[in-house]
Design a protein around this motif. Structure first.
Motif, short mmCIF file in Angstrom:
data_model
loop_
_atom_site.label_atom_id
_atom_site.label_comp_id
_atom_site.label_asym_id
_atom_site.label_seq_id
_atom_site.Cartn_x
_atom_site.Cartn_y
_atom_site.Cartn_z
N ASP A 296 0.29 7.56 -0.62
CA ASP A 296 -0.75 8.54 -1.25
C ASP A 296 -1.88 7.80 -1.19
OD1 ASP A 296 0.84 10.50 -2.03
OD2 ASP A 296 1.44 9.41 -3.94
N GLN A 297 -2.13 6.39 -1.27
CA GLN A 297 -3.40 5.60 -1.06
C GLN A 297 -3.96 5.77 0.19
OE1 GLN A 297 -1.69 2.10 -2.50
NE2 GLN A 297 -3.59 1.63 -4.07
N LEU B 186 -9.37 -0.77 1.98
CA LEU B 186 -8.81 -0.12 1.02
C LEU B 186 -8.68 -0.94 -0.24
CD1 LEU B 186 -7.50 2.74 0.27
CD2 LEU B 186 -5.42 1.78 1.16
N SER C 118 -5.08 9.51 1.02
CA SER C 118 -6.38 10.02 0.26
C SER C 118 -7.58 9.70 1.25
CB SER C 118 -6.32 9.25 -1.13
OG SER C 118 -6.57 7.89 -0.97
N VAL D 18 0.92 -1.13 0.21
CA VAL D 18 -0.03 0.09 0.19
C VAL D 18 0.94 1.13 0.03
CG1 VAL D 18 -0.40 -0.06 2.51
CG2 VAL D 18 -1.92 1.09 1.23
N THR D 19 0.45 2.22 -0.57
CA THR D 19 1.32 3.52 -0.85
C THR D 19 1.08 4.52 0.32
OG1 THR D 19 -0.16 4.41 -2.55
CG2 THR D 19 1.81 3.18 -3.21
N ALA E 247 -10.11 -1.03 -4.71
CA ALA E 247 -9.42 -0.91 -5.95
C ALA E 247 -10.13 -1.65 -7.06
CB ALA E 247 -8.21 -1.84 -5.71
#
Length: 230
Positions: A79-80, A226, A83, A76-77, A230
């Protein structure tokens, strides 16, 4: 240097007319979250979520609890995660925290400061609770990036029009600081510290004893939710 008030991050609620500046709230949040590195270590949950705690001090309404997890961008990043935490955090919390059954945006004070009212529904015999907080968010633009969300309890009793937006339930209080921080090795750390009281007649020792496991659960709940987006 202006020092932050030790009671700013407490369970004593703030009235809308007395809300400090965003800079002061964020400074208090940074000071608190930085201090967690020296807190006492507790249990590790879900193999990767470490917990820490700090006993109640003068000005605190309850003990403080912290959870820390480190994440690889292959999973997981930054940014993810940001957000979902850096914008409409309360609305997203309703999607991955099972106890939250409704969320109301009470008032947007600025693009980065919003009052939210969160309604929690628990299993019987615990009655529903409502928590009303101001959430202030900030993200640094330089690298490594740091995102911060500081939440303080709000008292709407002097604002009848705003108070109508609160659900009819026992009022609880919580204060929290949540931080996403990029690390030098490319991973990022997700750290959150909170102090809370559910109100009503729930024994304090019961609340405190379950806090580490409860806050640790938010990490796998969030990641599962999360990935489903996707």
């Amino acid at each position: 240097m202006q020092q932050t008030s030790p009671v700013l991050l407490s369970l004593k609620p703030t009235k809308p007319s007395e809300i400090p500046s965003e800079d002061l709230i964020l400074a208090a949040g940074r000071e608190l979250i930085n201090s967690t590195t020296s807190w006492k270590h507790g249990k590790t949950f879900h193999k990767t979520v470490k917990t820490l705690y700090r006993s109640k001090r003068e000005g605190d309404g309850a003990h403080w609890h912290c959870r820390v997890s480190v994440h690889d961008p292959a999973d997981v990043t930054f940014d993810q995660v940001w957000s979902k935490l850096g914008a409409d955090k309360a609305l997203h919390e309703k999607e991955f925290i099972p106890d939250i059954d409704s969320v109301t945006k009470v008032q947007a004070l600025s693009p980065t400061a919003t009052i939210w009212s969160l309604h929690y529904k628990f299993s019987s015999p615990v009655s529903p609770r409502v928590f009303t907080v101001l959430q202030v968010v900030h993200i640094s633009k330089e690298s490594p990036r740091v995102g911060l969300i500081t939440s303080i309890p709000i008292d709407l009793s002097d604002e009848p029009e705003l108070a109508k937006l609160e659900a009819d339930a026992i009022r609880g209080r919580y204060v929290s600081v949540e931080r996403l921080q990029e690390l030098e090795d490319g991973r990022f750390e997700w750290r959150m510290a909170t102090s809370s009281t559910p109100g009503g007649n729930i024994p304090a020792f019961l609340v405190e004893s379950t806090m580490p496991s409860k806050i640790a659960e938010d990490v796998p709940h969030f990641m599962k939710w999360l990935k489903a987006q996707a």
